[in-house]
Each structure stands twice: as structure tokens, then as C-alpha cells.
Design an enzyme around this catalytic site. Structure first.
Site, PDB file in Angstrom:
ATOM      1  CG  LEU A  89      -1.819  -0.905   1.310  1.00 31.58           C
ATOM      2  CD1 LEU A  89      -2.540  -0.797   2.957  1.00 31.58           C
ATOM      3  CD2 LEU A  89      -3.017  -0.961  -0.088  1.00 31.58           C
ATOM      4  CG  ASP A  90       0.157   4.405  -3.262  1.00 33.31           C
ATOM      5  OD1 ASP A  90       1.710   3.700  -3.379  1.00 33.31           O
ATOM      6  OD2 ASP A  90      -0.656   4.383  -3.599  1.00 33.31           O
ATOM      7  NE  ARG A  91       5.512   8.280   5.137  1.00 33.75           N
ATOM      8  CZ  ARG A  91       5.587   9.159   5.303  1.00 33.75           C
ATOM      9  NH1 ARG A  91       5.933  10.032   4.180  1.00 33.75           N
ATOM     10  NH2 ARG A  91       5.994  10.742   6.208  1.00 33.75           N
ATOM     11  CG  HIS A  98       0.909   6.149  -7.769  1.00 29.43           C
ATOM     12  ND1 HIS A  98       0.471   5.228  -5.770  1.00 29.43           N
ATOM     13  CD2 HIS A  98       2.221   6.423  -7.100  1.00 29.43           C
ATOM     14  CE1 HIS A  98       1.999   6.239  -5.287  1.00 29.43           C
ATOM     15  NE2 HIS A  98       2.550   6.912  -6.631  1.00 29.43           N
TER      16      HIS A  98
END
Length: 239
Positions: A101-103, A184
Site C-alpha cells: 500500500l502507498d505510505r 498507484h
């Protein structure tokens, strides 16, 4: 077996991640840094990835975490706290993340030392559904559902996403199910409709759902039923 194929099969790493780690000098074979993806290895090779020994002979472990915002989906990082660091030291050895997962993204994160199992989750051809709750900056356009159902073309990869399912919850929020995990991906899908993602929270992967009682940063072991459920997800015919 060549190093890249071995790590893909047993460590749950994508070819892109392997090349990045090789270029950074983060992979050692028998105590020597290697830059070649074709380096020959076998089950007796001693392989270190970012300083951690790849051990194929330990019992498989599977964890579900409620990832907080600001935590990095990585094993190590010199600047930011990683998801691995939230796992007890006695349990974190050899773990990797099955679908990052993105930050800034929160929610369900799976960690395991079973490379074959995690590859089934992350390989786009397996079509394992991942469901997210999405909040957008602007109102979601009426055309969004139709565009997502047809797939969004990504010029950089020269590919079109698999049909996605959207459930509108409010003018600026929805529940979205995708069947890949491209870079993304959800942000790029909404950008293609002229919108922007403000908040993103993963609720489920396949039949594995995030516990409502699991606080951000907490984790638990997956049940055997949850582990087995991943194998029931099969690619569509012709994939």
C-alpha cells in the site's frame, strides 16, 4: 535456477522489485553482493535480501495488519517506520508484504514468509479482488462506473486495467474493487476521469476482510480458512 526466477518463486518478489534491489546492491548470494539476475542459485545457496536471510525451511506464517497512514510498506527504510517494524521482533524474520500500500493509504495489509502464496495474491493474472473505500476531491462523475467497467488504459505500461466494480456511497466517496495492483492504480484511474483521490483505505483482499475491531497498527494471524481462501481464486478462462 536463475536468481530472479528463484526469488520470484520463493520470496514473493516481482521481477521489477528484484531488478531494483539488484541495482541497489541489496541482494547477496553466499555473502557476496550480486548485480546479475541470472546468477545461478539452488536450495543450498545463502541468499540475503536487504540484510535478511531468505530461509525456506521455517514454518509458514501469515498476518493481517491494519496499516496506519504514514507507515511504509517495506522491510527496511532509513527514514520511515515500516510495516515490518510493527510486527513483534520474534515474529518478523523473513516476512515480506503481499501487495503493498502507498505510505498514505490505510487498511488491510498482508505479511507472510510464504512466497508462492503471496505471488498468487499479487499476480494480476490471478484476478484476486482487492476492495477499497475511496474518498475523492471532486464529485464522482456519472461516467466513472462505465469507464471503470471497460478498463482504463495506462500508456506507460501499454495495458488496460481489468474491469473494476464501483459502488457509490456519496457524491465524493465509493467502494471500488480492482483485480490487479498496479503502481498507484486507483489514483491513476480516477485521474483519468478528471478526479483526484483524497483518502484510500483497503477493506479486503479476496475473502480476507479487515476486522473492524483491529486498531491501526495492530495485527493478527490469519486463520487457516482465510489462508486457504486465496487458493480458491482462479484466473478467468483465457487469461
Amino acid at each position: 535456477m536463475h536468481l530472479d526466477r528463484y526469488l520470484s518463486k520463493y520470496a514473493g518478489l516481482s521481477r521489477k522489485s528484484i531488478l531494483r534491489l539488484l541495482n541497489l546492491g541489496k541482494i547477496k548470494v553466499d555473502e557476496q553482493v550480486t548485480l546479475s539476475r541470472d546468477h545461478p542459485v539452488n536450495d543450498f545457496s545463502k541468499i540475503h535480501i536487504e540484510g535478511k536471510l531468505l530461509n525456506l525451511h521455517k514454518p509458514a506464517r501469515y498476518f493481517l495488519m491494519n496499516k496506519p497512514a504514514g507507515i511504509l510498506s517495506a522491510t527496511t527504510d532509513p527514514q520511515h517506520t515500516t510495516a515490518i517494524e510493527l510486527i513483534a521482533e520474534t515474529e518478523r524474520e523473513d516476512l515480506h508484504i503481499a501487495g503493498r500500500l502507498d505510505r498514505a493509504t490505510t487498511g488491510l495489509l498482508i505479511l507472510t514468509n510464504d512466497g508462492k502464496w503471496s505471488r498468487h495474491i499479487t499476480e494480476p493474472k490471478q484476478k484476486v479482488p482487492k476492495t477499497y473505500r475511496v474518498e475523492t476531491v471532486y464529485a464522482i462523475s456519472p461516467q466513472t462506473a462505465n469507464l471503470f467497467s471497460k478498463g482504463i488504459y495506462f500508456a506507460y505500461e501499454n495495458m488496460t486495467t481489468s474491469p473494476a466494480e464501483i459502488e457509490i456511497l456519496s457524491p465524493t466517496s465509493c467502494r471500488l474493487t480492482i483485480y490487479e495492483g498496479r503502481y498507484h492504480q486507483i489514483k491513476r484511474m480516477f485521474a483519468a476521469t478528471g478526479n483526484r483521490v483524497k483518502n484510500l483505505h483497503r477493506e479486503s483482499v479476496g475473502e480476507i476482510k479487515l476486522d473492524s475491531a483491529l486498531r491501526p497498527g495492530d495485527y493478527r494471524a490469519l486463520s487457516q480458512a482465510e489462508i486457504d481462501s486465496i487458493w480458491r481464486t482462479k484466473p478467468e478462462k483465457g487469461e
